[in-house]
Design an enzyme around this catalytic site. Structure first.
Site, PDB file in Angstrom:
ATOM      1  N   GLU A  12       0.912  -1.245   0.070  1.00  0.00           N
ATOM      2  CA  GLU A  12      -0.029   0.064   0.071  1.00  0.00           C
ATOM      3  C   GLU A  12       0.664   1.344  -0.105  1.00  0.00           C
ATOM      4  OE1 GLU A  12      -2.847  -0.410   3.142  1.00  0.00           O
ATOM      5  OE2 GLU A  12      -3.904  -2.111   2.201  1.00  0.00           O
ATOM      6  N   GLU A  55      -4.991 -11.198  -1.118  1.00  0.00           N
ATOM      7  CA  GLU A  55      -6.094 -10.707  -0.113  1.00  0.00           C
ATOM      8  C   GLU A  55      -7.419 -10.751  -0.534  1.00  0.00           C
ATOM      9  OE1 GLU A  55      -4.780  -7.310   2.236  1.00  0.00           O
ATOM     10  OE2 GLU A  55      -2.704  -7.803   1.990  1.00  0.00           O
TER      11      GLU A  55
HETATM   12  C1  XIL Z   1      -6.022  -6.542   8.296  1.00  0.00           C
HETATM   13  C2  XIL Z   1      -6.289  -7.608   9.065  1.00  0.00           C
HETATM   14  O1  XIL Z   1      -7.011  -8.305   8.547  1.00  0.00           O
HETATM   15  C3  XIL Z   1      -6.817  -7.369  10.471  1.00  0.00           C
HETATM   16  O2  XIL Z   1      -6.970  -8.593  11.040  1.00  0.00           O
HETATM   17  C4  XIL Z   1      -5.967  -6.283  11.254  1.00  0.00           C
HETATM   18  O3  XIL Z   1      -6.465  -5.825  12.448  1.00  0.00           O
HETATM   19  C5  XIL Z   1      -5.650  -5.064  10.317  1.00  0.00           C
HETATM   20  O4  XIL Z   1      -5.097  -5.758   9.062  1.00  0.00           O
HETATM   21  N1  XIL Z   1      -4.810  -4.514   3.686  1.00  0.00           N
HETATM   22  C6  XIL Z   1      -3.651  -5.360   4.196  1.00  0.00           C
HETATM   23  C7  XIL Z   1      -3.891  -6.096   5.475  1.00  0.00           C
HETATM   24  O5  XIL Z   1      -2.617  -5.239   3.514  1.00  0.00           O
HETATM   25  O6  XIL Z   1      -2.634  -6.268   6.218  1.00  0.00           O
HETATM   26  C8  XIL Z   1      -4.936  -5.811   6.263  1.00  0.00           C
HETATM   27  O7  XIL Z   1      -5.177  -6.735   7.170  1.00  0.00           O
HETATM   28  C9  XIL Z   1      -6.245  -5.688   5.065  1.00  0.00           C
HETATM   29  C10 XIL Z   1      -6.102  -4.232   4.281  1.00  0.00           C
END
Ligand code: XIL
Length: 377
Positions: free
Chosen positions: A173, A288
């Site tokens: 990101e 993801e």
């Molecule tokens: C999120 C997790 O799913 C949660 O459990 C945590 O509290 C916060 O992070 N983009 C990403 C991930 O790259 O690392 C994030 O994950 C969701 C959005």
């Protein structure tokens, strides 16, 4: 490629500094050795339990340590359905580094061991992110000190898991949410402290620490139709080109694929994006995947029907350039997901973001994924 974003990302001298800097570049890679290294690190053959369906493209899921002991069906579901199991949060900076002196590897170790001891594969998420940064780190204001800490972090973590995590989201990101010509990159601690240089610094440290790991630039909102998404794709490509021009290895781009079920996937743009990356020697990986159904009216049937469309369109775009490295979901069951916490449904009914429902039953879109990954086309 619009030249809107081409020039403003990593100023040339900063990239070259990074590639030549004292703390970096023990072995500066040429473009040819970059290609050779990419070929040599082709994914190992999949190991799978006898009787499991053979997939040509691996499927994976991100696992959370907090549900392992309370819900035995949870880890069983990962073991049954996944080729790749990775820690969702335990390899993030603040999880590993509660204090400046110590590395807390125990939770990540437990999850990586669960995967590998069951014949699964695993991967790393993530070194550089705007979120999950400890206060002690953010109190460091000097660029040199921040760089030393970043490089030490990446080296220590990748050294520990060398050969066990097949790929790493080196940066996560880093593209601005709404990019502009002047500000294509996200305003983060790392950007404010080190400038855009933190990106090549991180990739170079990662490739030195574990040359066998595939190195990924991971980001979100890379799949939909519209100017903002076009700009984000263009910036991702531009970052890749600039890293390569500086002789720094990058192996792939991760499309997070948090899919808004009410938006339109730009199938052609995703296909073009994959083809452009392929021409540069890179692959795509879906890192993801989950479905955000907060704007979908109706009940589970309508939610799943909308999910099937976005997931199908994403796969069409991705596979157009050839099979991705993997398709990885951000969890496995609707029982546990960040989506209802962050983007709950307006009518208060349960979200249905993940491949298995809250009772561990596969959704129609998971069947579609299975079919595509098995065929590999
Ligand atoms: C999120 C997790 O799913 C949660 O459990 C945590 O509290 C916060 O992070 N983009 C990403 C991930 O790259 O690392 C994030 O994950 C969701 C959005």
């Amino acid at each position: 490629m619009s030249d809107r974003c081409e020039n403003a990302l990593l100023p040339e001298h900063l990239v070259q500094d990074a590639a030549a800097g004292r703390s970096l570049s023990r072995s500066r890679l040429t473009r040819r050795s970059f290609l050779a290294a990419a070929a040599a690190s082709a994914l190992p053959a999949m190991s799978r339990p006898a009787g499991a369906k053979a997939r040509r493209v691996p499927f994976g899921g991100a696992i959370q340590i907090e549900y392992l002991d309370s819900d035995p069906a949870y880890s069983r579901a990962f073991l049954q359905h996944c080729d790749i199991i990775l820690p969702m949060n335990e390899l993030k900076f603040s999880s590993l580094r509660p204090t400046r002196e110590d590395f807390n590897f125990a939770p990540a170790d437990r999850l990586v061991d669960l995967a590998l001891s069951n014949g699964k594969r695993s991967r790393g998420h993530t070194h550089v992110w705007w979120n999950a940064l400890p206060d002690w780190l953010q109190s460091i204001g000097s660029a040199m000190e921040a760089e030393r800490e970043l490089v030490r972090h990446i080296e220590t973590v990748m050294d520990r898991y060398r050969g066990r995590l097949e790929s790493w989201d080196v940066v996560n990101e880093v593209i601005a949410h709404v990019p502009t010509r002047d500000e294509p990159l996200r305003d983060t601690y790392w950007l404010r402290t080190m400038g855009a240089r933190h990106i090549p610094v991180a990739f170079e440290a990662a490739q030195r620490a574990d040359p066998s790991a595939r190195l990924i630039l991971n980001d979100y909102d890379l799949e939909f139709s519209g100017d903002r998404y076009d700009a984000r794709r263009a910036i991702a490509l531009s970052l890749v080109r600039q890293l390569q021009d500086a002789g720094i290895r990058i192996d792939g781009v991760g499309i997070q694929a948090h899919l808004y079920a009410d938006l339109k996937i730009d199938v052609e743009a995703v296909a073009r994006f994959g083809a452009d990356l392929k021409a540069l020697g890179l692959s795509l990986i879906v890192t993801e995947l989950d479905v955000i159904d907060w704007n979908i009216r109706g009940g589970p049937e309508e939610q799943d029907a909308a999910a099937l469309v976005v997931v199908g369109d994403l796969l069409d775009g991705i596979f157009a350039a050839g099979p991705p490295d993997a398709v990885i979901a951000w969890g496995i069951t609707d029982r546990y997901s960040w989506i209802p916490d962050v983007m709950p449904r307006r009518d208060g009914t349960p979200s249905r973001p993940l491949p298995l429902d809250a009772d561990y039953r596969p959704k129609p879109w998971f069947d579609l994924i299975e079919a595509r990954l098995s065929q590999g086309v």
